[in-house]
Design an enzyme around this catalytic site. Sequence first.
Site, PDB file in Angstrom:
ATOM      1  N   GLU A  71     119.974  32.120 -29.862  1.00  0.00           N
ATOM      2  CA  GLU A  71     118.906  32.414 -30.828  1.00  0.00           C
ATOM      3  C   GLU A  71     117.768  31.402 -30.751  1.00  0.00           C
ATOM      4  O   GLU A  71     116.614  31.735 -31.020  1.00  0.00           O
ATOM      5  CB  GLU A  71     119.463  32.481 -32.251  1.00  0.00           C
ATOM      6  CG  GLU A  71     120.355  33.699 -32.517  1.00  0.00           C
ATOM      7  CD  GLU A  71     121.809  33.479 -32.135  1.00  0.00           C
ATOM      8  OE1 GLU A  71     122.126  32.439 -31.521  1.00  0.00           O
ATOM      9  OE2 GLU A  71     122.640  34.355 -32.450  1.00  0.00           O
ATOM     10  N   PHE A 133     132.295  35.637 -44.981  1.00  0.00           N
ATOM     11  CA  PHE A 133     132.265  35.400 -43.542  1.00  0.00           C
ATOM     12  C   PHE A 133     130.816  35.412 -43.030  1.00  0.00           C
ATOM     13  O   PHE A 133     130.074  36.353 -43.290  1.00  0.00           O
ATOM     14  CB  PHE A 133     133.085  36.473 -42.816  1.00  0.00           C
ATOM     15  CG  PHE A 133     133.043  36.302 -41.325  1.00  0.00           C
ATOM     16  CD1 PHE A 133     133.590  35.179 -40.722  1.00  0.00           C
ATOM     17  CD2 PHE A 133     132.431  37.262 -40.523  1.00  0.00           C
ATOM     18  CE1 PHE A 133     133.531  35.008 -39.342  1.00  0.00           C
ATOM     19  CE2 PHE A 133     132.371  37.090 -39.145  1.00  0.00           C
ATOM     20  CZ  PHE A 133     132.923  35.962 -38.553  1.00  0.00           C
ATOM     21  N   GLN A 134     130.447  34.359 -42.344  1.00  0.00           N
ATOM     22  CA  GLN A 134     129.097  34.186 -41.784  1.00  0.00           C
ATOM     23  C   GLN A 134     128.006  34.239 -42.851  1.00  0.00           C
ATOM     24  O   GLN A 134     126.883  34.647 -42.574  1.00  0.00           O
ATOM     25  CB  GLN A 134     128.831  35.196 -40.663  1.00  0.00           C
ATOM     26  CG  GLN A 134     129.736  34.914 -39.458  1.00  0.00           C
ATOM     27  CD  GLN A 134     129.309  35.646 -38.209  1.00  0.00           C
ATOM     28  OE1 GLN A 134     128.752  36.733 -38.265  1.00  0.00           O
ATOM     29  NE2 GLN A 134     129.591  35.037 -37.058  1.00  0.00           N
ATOM     30  N   LYS A 183     123.053  43.169 -45.791  1.00  0.00           N
ATOM     31  CA  LYS A 183     123.545  44.323 -45.046  1.00  0.00           C
ATOM     32  C   LYS A 183     123.436  45.602 -45.875  1.00  0.00           C
ATOM     33  O   LYS A 183     123.103  46.670 -45.345  1.00  0.00           O
ATOM     34  CB  LYS A 183     124.994  44.066 -44.623  1.00  0.00           C
ATOM     35  CG  LYS A 183     125.381  44.849 -43.386  1.00  0.00           C
ATOM     36  CD  LYS A 183     126.685  44.352 -42.803  1.00  0.00           C
ATOM     37  CE  LYS A 183     127.109  45.244 -41.646  1.00  0.00           C
ATOM     38  NZ  LYS A 183     128.403  44.815 -41.079  1.00  0.00           N
ATOM     39  N   MET A 496     111.825   9.725 -20.636  1.00  0.00           N
ATOM     40  CA  MET A 496     110.964   9.139 -21.656  1.00  0.00           C
ATOM     41  C   MET A 496     111.734   8.134 -22.507  1.00  0.00           C
ATOM     42  O   MET A 496     111.206   7.089 -22.897  1.00  0.00           O
ATOM     43  CB  MET A 496     110.362  10.248 -22.532  1.00  0.00           C
ATOM     44  CG  MET A 496     109.330   9.753 -23.510  1.00  0.00           C
ATOM     45  SD  MET A 496     107.997   8.851 -22.697  1.00  0.00           S
ATOM     46  CE  MET A 496     106.835  10.179 -22.408  1.00  0.00           C
TER      47      MET A 496
HETATM   48  C1  TPP Z   1     116.104  18.266 -28.845  1.00  0.00           C
HETATM   49  C2  TPP Z   1     115.672  16.886 -28.532  1.00  0.00           C
HETATM   50  N1  TPP Z   1     116.581  15.897 -28.449  1.00  0.00           N
HETATM   51  C3  TPP Z   1     116.180  14.636 -28.151  1.00  0.00           C
HETATM   52  C4  TPP Z   1     114.868  14.360 -27.943  1.00  0.00           C
HETATM   53  C5  TPP Z   1     114.415  12.932 -27.635  1.00  0.00           C
HETATM   54  N2  TPP Z   1     113.814  12.871 -26.306  1.00  0.00           N
HETATM   55  C6  TPP Z   1     112.480  12.885 -26.124  1.00  0.00           C
HETATM   56  S1  TPP Z   1     112.053  12.852 -24.523  1.00  0.00           S
HETATM   57  C7  TPP Z   1     113.646  12.773 -24.035  1.00  0.00           C
HETATM   58  C8  TPP Z   1     114.008  12.709 -22.593  1.00  0.00           C
HETATM   59  C9  TPP Z   1     113.757  13.972 -21.887  1.00  0.00           C
HETATM   60  O1  TPP Z   1     114.377  13.903 -20.624  1.00  0.00           O
HETATM   61  P1  TPP Z   1     113.997  14.946 -19.524  1.00  0.00           P
HETATM   62  O2  TPP Z   1     114.062  16.308 -20.068  1.00  0.00           O
HETATM   63  O3  TPP Z   1     114.806  14.686 -18.317  1.00  0.00           O
HETATM   64  O4  TPP Z   1     112.478  14.629 -19.258  1.00  0.00           O
HETATM   65  P2  TPP Z   1     111.807  13.308 -18.611  1.00  0.00           P
HETATM   66  O5  TPP Z   1     111.381  12.427 -19.732  1.00  0.00           O
HETATM   67  O6  TPP Z   1     112.851  12.657 -17.756  1.00  0.00           O
HETATM   68  O7  TPP Z   1     110.662  13.828 -17.854  1.00  0.00           O
HETATM   69  C10 TPP Z   1     114.500  12.778 -25.131  1.00  0.00           C
HETATM   70  C11 TPP Z   1     115.968  12.687 -25.061  1.00  0.00           C
HETATM   71  C12 TPP Z   1     113.952  15.420 -28.083  1.00  0.00           C
HETATM   72  N3  TPP Z   1     112.640  15.243 -27.948  1.00  0.00           N
HETATM   73  N4  TPP Z   1     114.380  16.674 -28.340  1.00  0.00           N
END
Ligand code: TPP
Lengths: 581, 176
Positions: A71, A133-134, A183, A496
């Site tokens: 979803e 349920f749900q 529902k 990042m």
């Molecule tokens: C759902 C979610 N969880 C955690 C984060 C924190 N976060 C921001 S950038 C990042 C790293 C992303 O890694 P990748 O997809 O490999 O991209 P890169 O930075 O290596 O290009 C994380 C964990 C986020 N933005 N979104």
Amino acid sequence: MNAQAQKVATPAGEQSHTSPRKVSGAEALILSLLAEGVDTIFGYPGGAIMPVYDSLYHYTDQVNHILTRHEQGATHAAQGYARLAKKAGVCFATSGPGATNLITGIADAQIDSTPLVCITGQVASHLLGSDAFQETDIIGISNPVTKWNFQVTRAEEIPATIAKAFYIAQNGRPGPVLIDITKDAQFGVLDFEYKKCEKIRSYRPVPQLNQGQVLQAAQLINQAQKPMILMGQGVSLAEAENDLQTFVEKTGIPVASTLLGLSSFSTHHPLYVGFLGMHGNYGPNIKTNEADLLIAVGMRFDDRVTGDLSRYAQQAKVIHIEIDPAEIDKNVKADVPVIGDAKEALQALLPLVKARSHQDWLKEFDNCQKVENEKVVSKTMQPSTPKLKMAEVVQALSDQTKGKAVIVTDVGQHQMIASRYYQFDQPNSNITSGGLGTMGFALPAAMGAKIARSDREVVAIIGDGGFQMTAQELGTLMQYQIPVKMIILNNSFLGMVRQWQELFFDRRYSFTEMVNPDFVALAKSFHIGAQRVEERNQLGEGLQNMLAHQGSFLLEVVVEKETNVFPMVPTGESISNIRLE
Amino acid sequence: MEQEQFTVTVFSEDNIGLLNRITDIFTRRKINIDSLTTSASETEGIFRFTVVISTTLANVKRIVKQLEKQVEVLKAFYYDEEDIIFQEVALYKISTQALAQSKAVEKIIRANYARILTVEPEFMVIEKTGHESETQDLFEQLKPYGILSFVRSGRVAIAKPMKRLSSYLAELGQTL
Ligand SMILES: Cc1ncc(C[n+]2csc(CCOP(=O)(O)OP(=O)(O)O)c2C)c(N)n1
Ligand SMILES: [Mg+2]
């Protein structure tokens, strides 16, 4: 569709406008969506929404339903669709886990002003509150992340509620709306008649321009010596790209863009000075703190743009053109607010502003760009390292697509690099998760974008981490043959976060290194074309293969593992202290 | 900036879910709601919330705009104490014995312009209307005689400015 099915349901037809006919609540929902011109629904069935899916079965000749693999994927696909189709994206989900799985996408749509109409099934009304349920209180859960939500417990409420939902989602500052339908309301019978919603007494979507504010703004603009425009997504939401360009060309004012504003003004335009914010360009960041006038157009002074507010543009007067009055003075005090639609505001200002040019001021931006080119761009574009860098890939893609592709980015280093180096040359070409920064956004959003605009090349740029958050949507691409192009910039890291660990946590790489699957084999298991590029000399051909490929295609590009995105404004710092290395 | 007490009034459509949406706007900023009262307003079909909070002036301004941003909110206002007439009501349950045993309780009731709502064989209920400091004062005075139960209502407030809701809405181009 079988003959019997066709007999059961006569599609809406002209008659519905005059004489109401008896239908189930579920069918009324489908008819209401058709009346709103919905052509695509992203969804996932389950117990509490089965009557709706059963009705939908009879209308598959009039509306396209895409069964996503999760979803969350449905919401992001609907977001991608909405951004390009310029109308609400529609999602279906069942109660409980189906509904809660929508929340991330809804929150993303809320913070990035994307119109969505999400329909969730709910347990029968006599079971509400009994932990059936749900059963989940999706209205309570979605309150803080929706523009509006409503629970329908009677079939007769459906047409008017759906009409209101579309009106609210699509008017004023757009946003997500959730309608929860029990529902028994889906099974109930009503006389179907549909009237579009044209007005809600408690809601004024587009405030009327105040002529006094417009005059004051024009005066400030005409007096300014170092003015600068900060363009946000409001420009594209108002479809005001041409109006902005006309205004800018008359006034000679340099334009900088927020993350979501990107592509609303050509990066090749001589008055375009770059990308604002944490990993934006040097010039526009530095010069924000030297300008004498900031003209913010449809942007909200997010903290990723402003850095430390107490050291943000203290010297400048601020004109804030904004449709949402709650944004005025929220973060940055506006000397002159211009509350209203960006297009109307720019059109009202145009005859009042003087034709000018700001050559010396522009030259300062050029000089900044020279510094940035030397200290940052050249190093990342012509690296001495054997491994490819992300910027080279984006640059090559930009060249091969002539800046005309729709770029859908995920969240992380690759997102910032794509935003910095893709040379957008056409409006509505940038789709990303800005305010929420939702990893896993890009693949499903690209899917929705491609469905909305099959005439455009849609390229998703995704990190190895984010790709794995919604990778199951490869199944959706396969089933519906949606020709989306995907580039995984694989650095085997949550890059990042690793960058922050390197810079601010003494290189303690706490749980950011990733052991990844064979992405090419993964794509192939879905019968999706795929290729891996590891060497610099394979890049051009890899991109060509991807772009020439008929169906969806995944290009994995192995890039240098530990490299940082610069410039960078460290969190809590002033934008003046932007770091170039 | 300095914290002050503000009374925020919100006029809205009569919709069950709105209460949550309204309180969310305060709680997401970690602003404690000192009191909250909901009631009908002078206009049929329009609901009224009266919320008392302590925050800064800058924040209350932002909050009022975020309240108005809610689709089903017609209008929100904020006031400081000077701008409004307000009251709260408090009920005190004490043992009937206390009254019988000493004249003091009766004196306290008289001096505070409180009134006795009911006298049962075991307990009686006293009512006092006023500002929080006044009802609190009575609480302190009755405490030595044993308060079995105490409750204070949320604030209800009427603004002094003569402008009516309908004229605000007319300015906004909305009609009721
Ligand atoms: C759902 C979610 N969880 C955690 C984060 C924190 N976060 C921001 S950038 C990042 C790293 C992303 O890694 P990748 O997809 O490999 O991209 P890169 O930075 O290596 O290009 C994380 C964990 C986020 N933005 N979104
Ligand atoms: Mg990565």
